[in-house]
Design a protein around this motif. Structure first.
Motif, mmCIF file in Angstrom:
data_model
loop_
_atom_site.group_PDB
_atom_site.id
_atom_site.type_symbol
_atom_site.label_atom_id
_atom_site.label_comp_id
_atom_site.label_asym_id
_atom_site.label_seq_id
_atom_site.Cartn_x
_atom_site.Cartn_y
_atom_site.Cartn_z
ATOM 1 N N HIS A 55 -17.060 -85.654 31.930
ATOM 2 C CA HIS A 55 -18.146 -85.442 30.971
ATOM 3 C C HIS A 55 -19.416 -86.116 31.477
ATOM 4 O O HIS A 55 -19.971 -87.025 30.857
ATOM 5 N N GLN A 56 -19.864 -85.633 32.627
ATOM 6 C CA GLN A 56 -21.086 -86.111 33.255
ATOM 7 C C GLN A 56 -22.097 -84.960 33.296
ATOM 8 O O GLN A 56 -21.704 -83.792 33.291
ATOM 9 N N PRO A 57 -23.390 -85.275 33.336
ATOM 10 C CA PRO A 57 -24.404 -84.213 33.318
ATOM 11 C C PRO A 57 -24.171 -83.130 34.369
ATOM 12 O O PRO A 57 -24.337 -81.935 34.069
ATOM 13 N N MET A 58 -23.796 -83.526 35.578
ATOM 14 C CA MET A 58 -23.606 -82.552 36.653
ATOM 15 C C MET A 58 -22.552 -81.519 36.283
ATOM 16 O O MET A 58 -22.742 -80.315 36.472
ATOM 17 N N TYR A 59 -21.419 -81.973 35.735
ATOM 18 C CA TYR A 59 -20.319 -81.069 35.412
ATOM 19 C C TYR A 59 -20.578 -80.296 34.124
ATOM 20 O O TYR A 59 -20.143 -79.142 33.993
ATOM 21 N N ILE A 60 -21.277 -80.924 33.176
ATOM 22 C CA ILE A 60 -21.603 -80.223 31.939
ATOM 23 C C ILE A 60 -22.558 -79.066 32.229
ATOM 24 O O ILE A 60 -22.385 -77.953 31.715
ATOM 25 N N LEU A 61 -23.571 -79.321 33.065
ATOM 26 C CA LEU A 61 -24.476 -78.245 33.458
ATOM 27 C C LEU A 61 -23.745 -77.177 34.267
ATOM 28 O O LEU A 61 -24.025 -75.981 34.125
ATOM 29 N N ARG A 123 -29.439 -82.447 40.647
ATOM 30 C CA ARG A 123 -29.159 -83.083 41.946
ATOM 31 C C ARG A 123 -30.379 -83.845 42.453
ATOM 32 O O ARG A 123 -30.253 -84.908 43.072
ATOM 33 N N TYR A 124 -31.570 -83.307 42.192
ATOM 34 C CA TYR A 124 -32.800 -83.983 42.603
ATOM 35 C C TYR A 124 -32.935 -85.333 41.901
ATOM 36 O O TYR A 124 -33.222 -86.357 42.542
ATOM 37 N N VAL A 125 -32.725 -85.355 40.596
ATOM 38 C CA VAL A 125 -32.837 -86.608 39.843
ATOM 39 C C VAL A 125 -31.775 -87.598 40.295
ATOM 40 O O VAL A 125 -32.051 -88.793 40.471
ATOM 41 N N ALA A 126 -30.541 -87.130 40.508
ATOM 42 C CA ALA A 126 -29.437 -88.013 40.878
ATOM 43 C C ALA A 126 -29.666 -88.676 42.233
ATOM 44 O O ALA A 126 -29.309 -89.843 42.429
ATOM 45 N N ILE A 127 -30.265 -87.959 43.171
ATOM 46 C CA ILE A 127 -30.415 -88.479 44.534
ATOM 47 C C ILE A 127 -31.773 -89.146 44.742
ATOM 48 O O ILE A 127 -31.875 -90.189 45.394
ATOM 49 N N THR A 135 -31.288 -92.353 32.155
ATOM 50 C CA THR A 135 -32.311 -92.239 31.118
ATOM 51 C C THR A 135 -32.960 -90.851 31.084
ATOM 52 O O THR A 135 -33.480 -90.434 30.049
ATOM 53 N N ILE A 136 -32.955 -90.158 32.234
ATOM 54 C CA ILE A 136 -33.538 -88.810 32.290
ATOM 55 C C ILE A 136 -32.534 -87.754 31.831
ATOM 56 O O ILE A 136 -32.838 -86.913 30.982
ATOM 57 N N MET A 137 -31.332 -87.797 32.399
ATOM 58 C CA MET A 137 -30.320 -86.777 32.108
ATOM 59 C C MET A 137 -29.507 -87.167 30.881
ATOM 60 O O MET A 137 -28.296 -87.400 30.946
ATOM 61 N N THR A 138 -30.176 -87.224 29.751
ATOM 62 C CA THR A 138 -29.511 -87.501 28.485
ATOM 63 C C THR A 138 -28.903 -86.217 27.923
ATOM 64 O O THR A 138 -29.140 -85.109 28.447
ATOM 65 N N ASN A 139 -28.140 -86.361 26.853
ATOM 66 C CA ASN A 139 -27.565 -85.176 26.204
ATOM 67 C C ASN A 139 -28.658 -84.228 25.729
ATOM 68 O O ASN A 139 -28.499 -83.000 25.779
ATOM 69 N N ARG A 140 -29.764 -84.801 25.276
ATOM 70 C CA ARG A 140 -30.876 -83.964 24.826
ATOM 71 C C ARG A 140 -31.483 -83.182 25.977
ATOM 72 O O ARG A 140 -31.816 -81.987 25.826
#
Length: 312
Positions: A55-61, A123-127, A135-140
């Motif tokens: 349940h991480q942003p990468m996999y949810i997207l 991927r850009y934000v993560a790297i 703080t950027i890749m929140t649920n919202r």
């Protein structure tokens, strides 16, 4: 006007052109591919949904991609399968079903681009901004990106099909394996210059934003990796990005083949086959690529099979 008489509000659909000898092998092959596509894509969605560690942003997207692939295959393949054993003169489809199929077919292609755009952003934000990733890749933000991917595609395709469906029709025969925008506006005897202008603008806007954003994203990621001397982090970044890039290239090449073959009317049958493959090959390969190349997903799949064997 055509000399043929068709039932009211019905079109004659060309369907999949196969010989009588190859109909059974074609049916079996297409059915196996469709079953594998559905099981693998839906299986990935269920796996990510059930495993809290995923349940991480990468996999949810990423869940948007197998969902879109499953829908894209379903809107085309079952109809092709049902038409294989139907005589070419009896492959009728009503106008509402044809419009829905055309809309969903274009939604699949458009959403494939928009989903891969938001995945590239992740991927850009993560790297490039790892300290601000949480703080950027929140649920919202994930919800906003998902709404953007599906909403923008719905709007673009809605206008595209709306312009076409507003045309009057003087023909009833669709020379294509399935309904799409081009085959529908060819049924009209009115001027389709507005449709062509919007279709060209639509294609340029979609491909331009898709290729431009993905290229820019990976250029910035490459610059960060060059400056970063940490081999472990660079290796993880390369592994993650190569998976996304492989899926993007497969989708892009499949789409460009169709656009290229449109310029050569004598290769119409090849174009029709490539249009079918666009709805078959990427949805079939995407879960394989992500399942094999993504370590976390691969490990979870292995654990599921291992636990099942132990239980048996």
């Amino acid at each position: 006007m055509e000399n043929h008489t068709y039932p009211k509000n019905m079109f004659l659909l060309e369907g999949l052109k196969v010989t009588q000898q190859s109909s059974y092998p074609a049916f079996i092959l297409l059915l196996i591919i469709y079953i594998f596509t559905m099981v693998s894509n839906i299986g990935l969605i269920l796996l990510i949904s059930m495993e809290r560690s995923l349940h991480q942003p990468m996999y949810i997207l990423f869940c948007n991609l197998p969902l879109n692939d499953a829908l894209g295959a379903t809107v085309i393949v079952p109809r092709l399968l049902s038409d294989i054993f139907v005589a070419s003169t009896d492959r009728y489809i009503n106008d509402v079903a044809c419009a829905i199929q055309a809309f969903c077919a274009h939604m699949f292609g458009t959403t494939s681009h928009t989903i891969l755009i938001i995945m590239a952003f992740d991927r850009y934000v993560a790297i490039c901004n790892p300290l601000r990733y949480a703080t950027i890749m929140t649920n919202r933000m994930i919800a906003k990106l998902t709404v953007f991917a599906w909403g923008s595609a719905f709007l673009l395709v809605g206008v595209l099909l709306g312009l076409t469906l507003s045309l009057s029709r003087c023909r009833s025969e669709i020379f294509n394996p399935f309904c799409d925008n081009a085959s529908l506006f060819k049924l009209s005897c009115e001027s389709v210059i507005i449709n062509n202008i919007y279709g060209l603008t639509f294609t340029i806007l979609l491909l331009g934003s898709s290729i431009g954003s993905v290229t820019l994203t990976y250029l910035k990621i490459a610059m960060v990796c060059v400056r970063n001397k940490n081999r472990v982090l660079n290796s993880r970044a390369l592994q993650t990005c190569s998976t996304h890039l492989s899926v993007y290239i497969i989708m892009l090449v499949s789409g460009f083949i169709i656009i290229f073959l449109h310029r050569f009317p004598q290769w119409a049958d090849h174009r029709k086959l490539s249009a079918i493959l666009f709805h078959v090959v990427p949805p079939w390969l995407n879960p394989v690529i992500y399942g094999l190349q993504t370590k976390e997903i691969r490990q979870k799949i292995f654990n599921k099979f291992h636990n099942n064997k132990v239980t048996v």
